[in-house]
Design a protein around this motif. Structure first.
Motif, PDB file in Angstrom:
ATOM      1  N   UNK A 182      -7.405  -3.344   4.585  1.00 16.21           N
ATOM      2  CA  UNK A 182      -8.267  -4.007   3.605  1.00 16.21           C
ATOM      3  C   UNK A 182      -9.668  -3.399   3.638  1.00 16.21           C
ATOM      4  N   UNK A 183     -10.147  -3.130   4.850  1.00 18.05           N
ATOM      5  CA  UNK A 183     -11.481  -2.536   4.997  1.00 18.05           C
ATOM      6  C   UNK A 183     -11.543  -1.172   4.324  1.00 18.05           C
ATOM      7  N   UNK A 184     -10.532  -0.341   4.557  1.00 19.03           N
ATOM      8  CA  UNK A 184     -10.534   0.999   3.970  1.00 19.03           C
ATOM      9  C   UNK A 184     -10.418   0.933   2.444  1.00 19.03           C
ATOM     10  N   UNK A 185      -9.613   0.001   1.930  1.00 16.72           N
ATOM     11  CA  UNK A 185      -9.474  -0.131   0.484  1.00 16.72           C
ATOM     12  C   UNK A 185     -10.769  -0.638  -0.138  1.00 16.72           C
ATOM     13  N   UNK A 186     -11.470  -1.493   0.602  1.00 16.91           N
ATOM     14  CA  UNK A 186     -12.751  -1.982   0.099  1.00 16.91           C
ATOM     15  C   UNK A 186     -13.781  -0.852   0.063  1.00 16.91           C
TER      16      UNK A 186
ATOM     17  N   UNK B 227      -3.516   7.462  -4.098  1.00 18.97           N
ATOM     18  CA  UNK B 227      -3.645   8.311  -2.920  1.00 18.97           C
ATOM     19  C   UNK B 227      -3.982   7.442  -1.712  1.00 18.97           C
ATOM     20  N   UNK B 228      -3.238   7.615  -0.651  1.00 17.54           N
ATOM     21  CA  UNK B 228      -3.469   6.889   0.602  1.00 17.54           C
ATOM     22  C   UNK B 228      -3.796   7.922   1.676  1.00 17.54           C
TER      23      UNK B 228
ATOM     24  N   UNK C 168       0.835  -1.205   0.000  1.00 14.97           N
ATOM     25  CA  UNK C 168       0.000   0.000   0.000  1.00 14.97           C
ATOM     26  C   UNK C 168       0.869   1.253   0.000  1.00 14.97           C
ATOM     27  N   UNK C 169       1.923   1.243   0.818  1.00  6.85           N
ATOM     28  CA  UNK C 169       2.819   2.397   0.878  1.00  6.85           C
ATOM     29  C   UNK C 169       3.540   2.602  -0.458  1.00  6.85           C
TER      30      UNK C 169
ATOM     31  N   UNK D  93      -2.461   5.434   6.264  1.00  8.09           N
ATOM     32  CA  UNK D  93      -1.087   5.709   6.684  1.00  8.09           C
ATOM     33  C   UNK D  93      -0.928   5.399   8.174  1.00  8.09           C
ATOM     34  N   UNK D  94      -1.955   5.702   8.946  1.00  9.39           N
ATOM     35  CA  UNK D  94      -1.901   5.406  10.387  1.00  9.39           C
ATOM     36  C   UNK D  94      -1.849   3.896  10.606  1.00  9.39           C
ATOM     37  N   UNK D  95      -2.649   3.145   9.832  1.00 11.13           N
ATOM     38  CA  UNK D  95      -2.640   1.686   9.952  1.00 11.13           C
ATOM     39  C   UNK D  95      -1.276   1.117   9.579  1.00 11.13           C
ATOM     40  N   UNK D  96      -0.662   1.695   8.545  1.00 13.24           N
ATOM     41  CA  UNK D  96       0.679   1.254   8.146  1.00 13.24           C
ATOM     42  C   UNK D  96       1.673   1.503   9.275  1.00 13.24           C
TER      43      UNK D  96
END
Length: 304
Positions: A288-292, A129-130, A119-120, A135-138
């Motif tokens: 995964x949730x945010x990307x979904x 765009x993230x 993702x990064x 970014x916090x999850x990463x």
């Protein structure tokens, strides 16, 4: 019954089947990892991987040429395809060495950081765009990684950096695979993945060759077949359900390798490793949730 209800029922059944197939694939990959650890105690990583690529490339050649003929070799991004193939061969080599020297559960726990790294990397390479949430999850996921590796402490094992490096290479491979999808047919990408890896390992493998006995060659072929079967199961699952639904199930691999590591090698992860793994998994699931929610593409989290 209306056509809409029939379609919804079929979709639900397809999703359930895909989830069962994905769970089966995690067991197959975990078994491959456990067997790789055993075989790596007697044979070198280049030799094991060379045989794996012989099987993988042969299968890829047969399937892709039957589908598209020799035009499957026509690539619009040859340099990119070669780089991808070399990255994957290097990543597999690193993980074979890691399996030989570390508990299976430790390696897989660290490998869980892979989707976060991908993702990064998608930001500078793909221009995606993230948001602050991901970014916090990463960042939280990397805190989990630090807890597992424990740098600066007396019990720090530098070998733990190996799977972290390997999964970073794999994340780059995944992102470049998405770039390759913009230029070449998927069959061409699969073909070059196997052929480039085979050529690379053919240049290295003979220098590490140790003539195997019947058991050794059987086990190495079994590793290759398990790897091929695991990927075939994933492809089948992805044909039945979206990756966004199936991706979180891949973390079950950590459970499988923990069980296999304990049964066959008497290895159990210590508490910091468990805590770090839980943090990484939670961070990955949230990503995964945010990307979904945002409807963005997913990356596969397999390490082998």
């Amino acid at each position: 019954m209306s056509e809409e209800k029939i379609g919804a029922r079929d979709d639900a059944e397809g999703t359930r089947s895909a989830m069962r197939i994905t769970l089966l694939s995690t067991g197959v990959f975990a078994s491959m990892d456990a067997l790789t650890k055993h075989v790596s105690l007697f044979y070198s990583a280049p030799q094991i991987i060379w045989i794996r690529y012989m099987v993988f490339a042969s299968y890829g050649l047969v399937v892709t040429i039957r589908r598209r003929g020799w035009r499957a070799f026509q690539s619009n991004a040859m340099t990119l395809q070669i780089c991808r193939g070399l990255l994957l061969a290097g990543e597999v080599s690193i993980f074979v060495i890691a399996f030989r020297n570390l508990p299976l559960a430790d390696v897989q726990a660290i490998a869980g950081i892979g989707p976060l790294v991908a993702t990064a990397l998608s930001v500078p390479i793909l221009g995606e765009k993230v948001g602050i949430r991901r970014w916090s999850a990463i960042g939280v996921g990397f805190i989990g990684l630090v807890i597992i590796i424990r740098p600066g402490f007396g019990i720090f094992d530098p070998m733990l950096l190996l799977p972290a490096f390997g999964i970073s290479i794999y994340a780059l491979y995944q992102v470049l695979t998405r770039v390759a999808a913009r230029h070449d047919h998927p069959d061409t990408t699969v073909l070059y993945t196997g052929v480039v890896g085979l050529v690379a390992m053919t240049m290295i493998g003979p220098f590490f060759w140790k003539t195997p006995d019947a058991t050794g060659i059987s086990l190495m072929l079994c590793i290759a077949v398990l790897g091929l079967s695991g990927h075939a199961l994933l492809i089948k699952a992805l044909a039945l359900a979206p990756a966004s639904v199936l991706q979180p199930l891949n973390y079950i691999t950590i459970v499988w390798v923990t069980i296999l590591g304990y049964v066959f090698y008497d290895d159990l992860p210590d508490m910091p490793t468990v805590v770090g793994a839980l943090i990484i998994v939670a961070s990955g699931l949230y990503t995964f949730h945010r990307e979904r929610v945002r409807g963005e593409p997913y990356t596969e989290s397999k390490t082998s």
